[in-house]
Write a protein that holds these residues in place. Structure first.
Motif, PDB file in Angstrom:
ATOM      1  N   SER A   1     -33.772   1.039  -9.422  1.00  0.00           N
ATOM      2  CA  SER A   1     -33.288   2.322  -8.915  1.00  0.00           C
ATOM      3  C   SER A   1     -34.002   3.478  -9.609  1.00  0.00           C
ATOM      4  O   SER A   1     -34.138   3.494 -10.834  1.00  0.00           O
ATOM      5  N   PRO A   2     -34.432   4.485  -8.848  1.00  0.00           N
ATOM      6  CA  PRO A   2     -35.106   5.636  -9.458  1.00  0.00           C
ATOM      7  C   PRO A   2     -34.137   6.686  -9.985  1.00  0.00           C
ATOM      8  O   PRO A   2     -34.574   7.702 -10.543  1.00  0.00           O
TER       9      PRO A   2
ATOM     10  N   SER B   1     -33.772  -2.356  -3.352  1.00  0.00           N
ATOM     11  CA  SER B   1     -32.714  -3.210  -3.887  1.00  0.00           C
ATOM     12  C   SER B   1     -31.343  -2.624  -3.593  1.00  0.00           C
ATOM     13  O   SER B   1     -30.385  -3.360  -3.348  1.00  0.00           O
ATOM     14  N   ALA B   2     -31.215  -1.299  -3.591  1.00  0.00           N
ATOM     15  CA  ALA B   2     -29.930  -0.683  -3.283  1.00  0.00           C
ATOM     16  C   ALA B   2     -29.571  -0.878  -1.818  1.00  0.00           C
ATOM     17  O   ALA B   2     -28.419  -1.078  -1.466  1.00  0.00           O
TER      18      ALA B   2
ATOM     19  N   PRO C   1     -23.990   1.245  -3.599  1.00  0.00           N
ATOM     20  CA  PRO C   1     -24.315   0.372  -4.723  1.00  0.00           C
ATOM     21  C   PRO C   1     -24.679   1.158  -5.969  1.00  0.00           C
ATOM     22  O   PRO C   1     -24.595   0.654  -7.068  1.00  0.00           O
ATOM     23  N   VAL C   2     -25.120   2.399  -5.788  1.00  0.00           N
ATOM     24  CA  VAL C   2     -25.444   3.260  -6.924  1.00  0.00           C
ATOM     25  C   VAL C   2     -24.835   4.635  -6.668  1.00  0.00           C
ATOM     26  O   VAL C   2     -24.646   5.052  -5.529  1.00  0.00           O
ATOM     27  N   GLU C   3     -24.516   5.341  -7.738  1.00  0.00           N
ATOM     28  CA  GLU C   3     -23.958   6.672  -7.602  1.00  0.00           C
ATOM     29  C   GLU C   3     -25.082   7.687  -7.430  1.00  0.00           C
ATOM     30  O   GLU C   3     -26.066   7.663  -8.161  1.00  0.00           O
ATOM     31  N   PHE C   4     -24.917   8.561  -6.469  1.00  0.00           N
ATOM     32  CA  PHE C   4     -25.901   9.611  -6.278  1.00  0.00           C
ATOM     33  C   PHE C   4     -25.210  10.854  -5.714  1.00  0.00           C
ATOM     34  O   PHE C   4     -24.171  10.771  -5.060  1.00  0.00           O
ATOM     35  N   ASP C   5     -25.798  11.981  -6.007  1.00  0.00           N
ATOM     36  CA  ASP C   5     -25.286  13.249  -5.523  1.00  0.00           C
ATOM     37  C   ASP C   5     -25.833  13.512  -4.129  1.00  0.00           C
ATOM     38  O   ASP C   5     -26.895  12.995  -3.759  1.00  0.00           O
ATOM     39  N   SER C   6     -25.127  14.311  -3.339  1.00  0.00           N
ATOM     40  CA  SER C   6     -25.576  14.614  -1.981  1.00  0.00           C
ATOM     41  C   SER C   6     -25.145  16.019  -1.597  1.00  0.00           C
ATOM     42  O   SER C   6     -24.328  16.646  -2.285  1.00  0.00           O
TER      43      SER C   6
ATOM     44  N   HIS D   1     -40.705   5.934 -14.440  1.00  0.00           N
ATOM     45  CA  HIS D   1     -40.001   4.920 -13.664  1.00  0.00           C
ATOM     46  C   HIS D   1     -40.739   3.581 -13.706  1.00  0.00           C
ATOM     47  O   HIS D   1     -40.111   2.516 -13.686  1.00  0.00           O
ATOM     48  N   THR D   2     -42.052   3.638 -13.770  1.00  0.00           N
ATOM     49  CA  THR D   2     -42.867   2.413 -13.804  1.00  0.00           C
ATOM     50  C   THR D   2     -43.407   2.136 -15.204  1.00  0.00           C
ATOM     51  O   THR D   2     -44.367   1.388 -15.351  1.00  0.00           O
ATOM     52  N   TYR D   3     -42.795   2.717 -16.202  1.00  0.00           N
ATOM     53  CA  TYR D   3     -43.314   2.641 -17.568  1.00  0.00           C
ATOM     54  C   TYR D   3     -43.416   1.195 -18.064  1.00  0.00           C
ATOM     55  O   TYR D   3     -44.398   0.814 -18.708  1.00  0.00           O
TER      56      TYR D   3
END
Length: 877
Positions: A26-27, A110-111, A120-125, A436-438
């Motif tokens: 997840s990003p 994946s989400a 599946p993940v919390e996000f703002d909208s 994110h891809t570290y």
């Protein structure tokens, strides 16, 4: 052997799971401060229309008579607002499309796989940031934004999921239901003082999700009259709703309208991949805070669409789908969604330069907040001497850009502010991707080391058990060294401590520690390795180089087949000529000619179109007739060989014949029922699911003799396959199975040619899993060729009639015999089951080919193929 199989299954499960952990994480980050433009917004309320599955060209183009299918929307483009094309990202599905529209970020795959209706993940909208939101539409979309919102201010009104039927008489009812409910809502608001006062407040959002176009596109394709008429229906509905809003709010000029789509649709009625017909969606906006139409003589877009649409004189402004969220937030003055990565399209705003500059500055700070949180999280979880920061955006650079932007605002250099903020946003987004891809390289190396180790261990174990190489190399009475196990224990402890210090997730321990015991097991076989090296050194160099080149070329063909299906055709053509270059031609001419014929016939399928073809019922019926003829031929053969045919065997065969006849009837009946728009008959649906269930059981009741068991598997699976076919692919399993039968004969002749004495005749081999393969022979060089043939046929079985993209963007008509009501996971599972039919029969034929190295190479190459398949799925999505 059982322990080895269980261990191999566990290792490969870890390898498969690592794909999602490395590439599909997840990003999202949390802990940012909300950012809002400190100026009065131009609109008090926003109305968002999302026409699900609407292509840009389907809305903008003119019909055969030169008239627009959406005259109201076209009138808006010419006289009231601004327009453009919204570019979506893969996967072009409803959930990620709406998340990008309303939350401003591109949801990870994946989400999406975790559920369509839940979060599946919390996000703002935008809905969460609004004061009130009312939404009407599909139960698959609306609940996820309501459940993700804090408090109780997002209200949803959904119809029953059973309405989403692709075989229904009139899918436009899904849209008229929404329009009717909105009209009822405002009628109720006029008579309810409490509701009236609420809907008149600021920062209010109305969301209308219109699913009819998507449903008609799936059922009848975008070129159909139903799809095009549905666009007209939506246009009329939007016109009526806009009129209601103007009348209810007394035309106060404080309502902003946005009309767009979550994704497009291919010509064959599917979506999910990255074809332009799926990624190009319409975007039209008008009302408070939106620029009026701008007449231009030249456009920056060089495609042919503008001339076809006859909109070349009205300025077109393309945006990314995630850019819509910050635009909506700016229009009604709510904080930008915290996880949004969209860039505010200031070209759409009809406001002062100061408002545009402040809005753009807020957008830049909001994205920069995500960058800071992401960097802080990664820095805290990494040892200081190992942490490598994103060098293009240091702390000093951030402060310098922000100070300069503030200075420009004071100097009223608003255009410079916008340019500077766009530069900052670009750097921040690149930094987000960097962090994110570290860990991707680190995890990739760990998994690769583990995979190479497992492949090496499996190969050594096979060589040790089934060849003469290890003999004479062991020294009796030699005391074991404790240095090797102690070294690996120390290495494992060091790796675990390293991961613990960095507070890594538990999955990181699995990926990084798994190679330790695997490579310990490899190095324990150092005597076998030494003997193998000595054998290779004794091998003639010229022959070794020649074999290595051929093997490398073969592997490259396998890899290229994932990207270019015609490579399978090239390989099958080479296979067709292979027996004529050996002594097989002198021993078994009929077998060689049969091999060449079916190889060339199978080579045609990878050249056929994957998706986009029109259903051809005659080919499906033809395949069914061939299956019936095969059944009769088997019955005649059994009667000829033994007159006292067992009653149970005859019953099983007759049951399979009946199943094939029923499948043909169901396909024909369902096809004509859907053409009449009468839906899927219940009896057909019951028969289809019963056929699928019986195909798993009936082959177990057949005789265990190789030929009879394989034939029974084929007949049972073909019944289900016919129900899932729409055209030429119905013939594919028959051709593949014929080639596999011939392959058994070819390998039998090859073994006899090489002087190997087989203890069982081909006709008497029993279909069993407990055969000791050591009773046949030891390894030989030709087993590498057999292993390669096996892997190549496995890939052909899976990709002969499709590719990775076709799994994601399949024709829904393939599952109409089983269900027509929208169910993405069930439909996807049926399509994967369809692909699995090819592999099921192929695996059955391999019971004959349990010859030494071929068995071992099956494990290694199949795991390699599955790993590459997983990687290719990642890139295709």
């Amino acid at each position: 052997m059982l322990l080895f199989f269980a261990l191999g299954l566990l290792v490969h499960f870890v390898f498969f799971a690592s794909i999602f952990d490395i590439y599909f994480t997840s990003p999202l980050v949390h802990g940012m401060t909300p950012q809002v433009t400190p100026l009065p917004p131009p609109a008090k309320r926003l109305v968002l229309f999302v026409a699900d599955g609407l292509r840009a060209d389907a809305l903008y183009e003119l019909d055969e008579d030169g008239n627009s299918r959406a005259p109201f929307i076209r009138n808006v483009i010419m006289h009231e607002g601004s327009w453009g094309v919204s570019h979506t990202r893969v996967p072009t599905e409803s959930r990620p499309g709406h998340v990008a529209l309303i939350a401003g970020f591109y949801e990870d795959v994946s989400a999406v796989a975790k559920g369509w209706k839940e979060n599946p993940v919390e996000f703002d909208s935008l809905f969460n940031e609004s004061k009130y939101t009312w939404s009407w539409g599909s139960p698959d979309i609306l609940p996820m934004f309501a459940k993700g919102a804090s408090g109780d201010h997002v209200y949803t009104y959904s119809y029953d999921a059973q309405r989403e039927d692709f075989g229904a008489h009139d899918a436009t009812k899904l849209d008229t239901w929404v329009f009717d409910k909105v009209k009822d809502f405002f009628d109720a608001a006029r008579n309810n003082q409490s509701l009236f006062s609420i809907v008149n407040e600021e920062k209010v959002v109305f969301f209308l999700h219109l699913l009819g176009i998507d449903t008609n596109g799936h059922a009848h394709r975008p070129s159909s009259r139903e799809y095009k008429d549905n666009i007209k229906k939506v246009d009329d509905g939007v016109k009526e709703i806009v009129s209601i809003f103007k009348h209810f709010y007394e035309d106060d000029g404080k309502t902003a309208f946005i009309f767009t789509s979550d994704h497009g649709m291919t010509d064959w009625g599917s979506h999910g991949a990255g074809h332009p017909s799926e990624t190009l969606t319409p975007f039209v906006t008008w009302g408070a805070g939106i620029k009026f139409p701008q007449n231009v003589s030249a456009q920056q877009y060089e495609d042919e669409f503008l001339k076809e649409w006859r909109l070349e004189n009205w300025k077109r402004q393309d945006i990314n789908q995630a850019d819509i969220a910050p635009l909506m937030a700016s229009l009604i003055g709510v904080p930008f969604p915290l996880n949004s990565v969209g860039i505010l399209p200031v070209g759409y705003l009809n406001n002062t330069g100061l408002f545009k500059a402040e809005s753009m500055f807020t957008n830049a700070v909001q994205i920069l907040e995500q960058f800071k949180v992401k960097m802080t999280q990664k820095k805290e979880a990494t040892l200081p001497f190992l942490f490598t920061p994103f060098k293009l955006l240091s702390d000093s650079q951030q402060l310098d850009i922000l100070r300069k932007a503030r200075s420009y605002i004071k100097q009223e250099k608003f255009d410079d502010v916008v340019s500077l903020c766009e530069e900052l946003i670009d750097l921040a987004l690149r930094g987000l991707s960097y962090y994110h891809t570290y860990d991707r390289l680190f995890l990739g190396i760990s998994v690769a080391v583990g995979f190479v180790g497992w492949t090496s261990y499996a190969s050594l174990l096979i060589i040790k058990s089934h060849s003469d190489i290890p003999r004479g190399t062991r020294r009796e009475g030699k005391k074991p060294h404790h240095l090797l196990p102690c070294s690996f224990i120390v290495a494992g402890v060091l790796v675990a401590c390293f991961l613990m210090i960095q507070a890594c997730p538990w999955t990181y321990y699995v990926y990084c520690l798994l190679p330790v015991p695997i490579w310990y097991a490899v190095l324990k076989e150092r005597e076998v390795i030494q003997a193998l090296v000595e054998s290779l050194l004794a091998f003639p160099l010229s022959r070794f180089v020649a074999y290595l080149l051929v093997f490398t070329l073969g592997i490259e063909v396998l890899v290229l087949s994932f990207f270019y299906r015609y490579m399978l055709t090239a390989g099958l053509i080479v296979f067709a000529g292979w027996p004529f270059l050996t002594q097989l031609w002198t021993r078994a001419k009929i077998t060689c000619l049969s091999w060449a014929f079916f190889s060339l016939l199978l080579a045609v399928f990878p050249l056929m179109p994957v998706v986009g073809r029109k259903p051809d019922l005659s080919l499906v019926m033809g395949a069914g007739l061939l299956v019936l003829l095969l059944s009769l031929a088997v019955l005649a053969t059994l009667v000829k060989r033994k007159l006292n045919l067992v009653k149970d065997e005859l019953l099983v065969l007759l049951l399979q014949v009946l199943s094939t006849v029923l499948s043909m009837y169901v396909v024909y009946s369902t096809h004509h029922s859907l053409l009449k728009k009468e839906g899927l008959p219940l009896l057909n649906q019951i028969v289809s699911w019963a056929t699928l269930a019986s195909s798993l059981v009936v082959p177990l009741l057949s005789p265990t003799a190789l030929w009879q068991r394989l034939t029974s598997i084929l007949l049972s699976l073909m019944s289900t396959y016919l129900l899932l076919s729409t055209g030429y692919e119905a013939l594919f399993p028959l051709v593949l199975s014929c080639l596999m039968f011939v392959w058994i004969h070819v390998e039998q002749e090859t073994l006899q040619q090489s002087g190997v004495s087989c203890k069982q005749k081909l006709a008497s081999i029993q279909f069993t899993y407990n055969t000791d393969i050591t009773q046949f022979r030891q390894l030989c060089l030709d087993d590498i060729r057999r292993a390669f043939f096996l892997v190549f046929f496995l890939l052909t079985a899976f990709f002969g009639t499709g590719n990775i993209a076709s799994i994601n963007s399949f024709d829904l008509a393939s599952v109409y015999c089983f269900l027509t009501v929208f169910s993405p996971f069930m439909m996807g599972a049926l399509m994967m089951w369809k692909r699995g039919h090819h592999l099921s029969w192929k695996d059955g034929t391999e019971q004959k080919h349990k010859s030494s190295l071929a068995v071992g190479m099956q494990r290694d190459h199949i795991s390699s193929a599955h790993r590459k398949e997983g990687e290719n799925r990642k890139w295709s999505q």
